[in-house]
Design an enzyme around this catalytic site. Structure first.
Site, PDB file in Angstrom:
ATOM      1  N   HIS A 135       0.316 -11.862   1.863  1.00  0.00           N
ATOM      2  CA  HIS A 135      -0.712 -11.079   1.165  1.00  0.00           C
ATOM      3  C   HIS A 135      -1.370 -11.865   0.033  1.00  0.00           C
ATOM      4  CE1 HIS A 135      -1.768  -6.618   0.156  1.00  0.00           C
ATOM      5  NE2 HIS A 135      -2.817  -7.405   0.033  1.00  0.00           N
ATOM      6  N   PRO A 187     -16.092  -5.311   2.312  1.00  0.00           N
ATOM      7  CA  PRO A 187     -17.498  -5.670   2.493  1.00  0.00           C
ATOM      8  C   PRO A 187     -18.454  -4.805   1.681  1.00  0.00           C
ATOM      9  CG  PRO A 187     -16.693  -4.488   4.413  1.00  0.00           C
ATOM     10  CD  PRO A 187     -15.498  -4.773   3.554  1.00  0.00           C
ATOM     11  N   LEU A 188     -17.949  -3.718   1.095  1.00  0.00           N
ATOM     12  CA  LEU A 188     -18.765  -2.904   0.186  1.00  0.00           C
ATOM     13  C   LEU A 188     -18.414  -3.179  -1.271  1.00  0.00           C
ATOM     14  CD1 LEU A 188     -18.896   0.488   2.107  1.00  0.00           C
ATOM     15  CD2 LEU A 188     -20.540  -1.386   2.100  1.00  0.00           C
ATOM     16  N   GLY A 189     -17.759  -4.324  -1.517  1.00  0.00           N
ATOM     17  CA  GLY A 189     -17.503  -4.732  -2.895  1.00  0.00           C
ATOM     18  C   GLY A 189     -16.625  -3.775  -3.662  1.00  0.00           C
ATOM     19  N   TYR A 222       0.818  -1.217   0.000  1.00  0.00           N
ATOM     20  CA  TYR A 222       0.000   0.000   0.000  1.00  0.00           C
ATOM     21  C   TYR A 222       0.853   1.268   0.000  1.00  0.00           C
ATOM     22  CZ  TYR A 222      -3.740  -3.220   1.481  1.00  0.00           C
ATOM     23  OH  TYR A 222      -4.627  -4.261   1.578  1.00  0.00           O
TER      24      TYR A 222
END
Length: 296
Positions: A125, A204-206, A58
């Site tokens: 990862h 979780p919000l795609g 990241y």
């Protein structure tokens, strides 16, 4: 089943915070207190969200370390290694390095950038096609023995990888995508329960598909009624569904939504307490990736 060194097997954190997109303001940007990285991290800790998740790929471990300064002991700090960007800078240009030497070198680099002497939960990862997972996890176990990491995690692996890894050393957490539009994580649940491994459900919000125009029409329709009834956003309902689905199917699931503003963080925290009716849950289950009936 081996107890987790980070939390009781049957009582993991309620919700985490994904920090993939956490960034300092760009040069010339006007100050925005709502998006200040330190404010986001502190707001999470203040709200009881203590599982903070980043990764070497990241490029923001130094920022996370600065944001966490002075409150390190309040957090379960997670990072990941193994994925290396290619020279082109394209999003699809990456490779996996998971050999024993890379494990040791990556951990030292993450600790230095984070400014810590131990990482609470350290993940591979992504699975490697070249290095057997036993070699990777064996090297990670040496980090545990040396006191450099407290627990081992895996991400983007197979059920067979998980079992082979757990035969070498207990795996505290598996991080896989789970949302209304991504249901592959559900195949791991029986093995996770057997091993006492927590599922950390990222995206979780795609990846934003459940909070915008890209939401599939049937999913959008199923989200609309509970959102209107509760006076919340469809995205909050989608996150509440992951919480509910996790409680119904497995003893330990930790949704890991990302946030880059304190407002978004607080909306995610509020979603964890939303109560959906049986009818609403049934409608959402039916249109979820795990509930769809294959058509071909």
């Amino acid at each position: 089943m081996t107890p987790s060194p980070l939390w009781p097997t049957d009582s993991p954190p309620r919700q985490g915070l994904g920090l993939m997109r956490l960034r300092d303001p760009a040069p010339g940007d006007a100050p925005d207190p709502d998006r200040d990285p330190g404010a986001v991290v502190h707001a999470a800790l203040d709200a009881g969200v203590t599982l903070l998740d980043t990764a070497g790929m990241y490029g923001n471990e130094e920022l996370v370390g600065r944001a966490l300064a002075g409150r390190r002991e309040e957090a379960v700090l997670c990072s990941k290694f193994g994925v290396v960007w290619g020279p082109s800078g394209r999003f699809d240009d990456w490779s996996v390095h998971a050999d024993a030497a890379t494990v040791a070198r990556s951990c030292e680099g993450s600790m230095r950038r984070l400014g810590v002497d131990v990482i609470d939960l350290y993940y591979l990862h992504h699975r490697s096609e070249e290095t057997p997972v036993e070699e990777t996890v064996g090297a990670m176990a040496e980090l545990v023995a040396a006191g450099k990491i407290r627990a081992i995690g895996l991400s983007n692996v197979t059920v067979d990888d998980l079992r082979r890894a757990a035969a070498v050393h207990p795996v505290t957490a598996l991080q896989e995508e789970w949302s209304l539009v991504a249901g592959a994580a559900e195949a791991f649940l029986p093995t996770l329960a057997e091993l006492g491994t927590t599922l950390v459900a990222h995206s979780p919000l795609g990846h934003g598909r459940l909070s915008g125009e890209d939401t599939p029409a049937d999913v959008r329709a199923a989200l609309a009624a509970p959102a209107a009834r509760l006076g919340v956003t469809p995205g909050q309902v989608a996150l509440a569904w992951v919480h509910s689905r996790g409680r119904r199917l497995a003893p330990g699931v930790v949704p890991l939504p990302g946030a880059t503003s304190t407002g978004h963080l607080r909306a995610n925290v509020a979603a964890a307490s939303l109560e959906l009716t049986e009818e609403e849950l049934a409608a959402l289950d039916a249109v979820s990736a795990g509930g769809r009936v294959p058509t071909g």
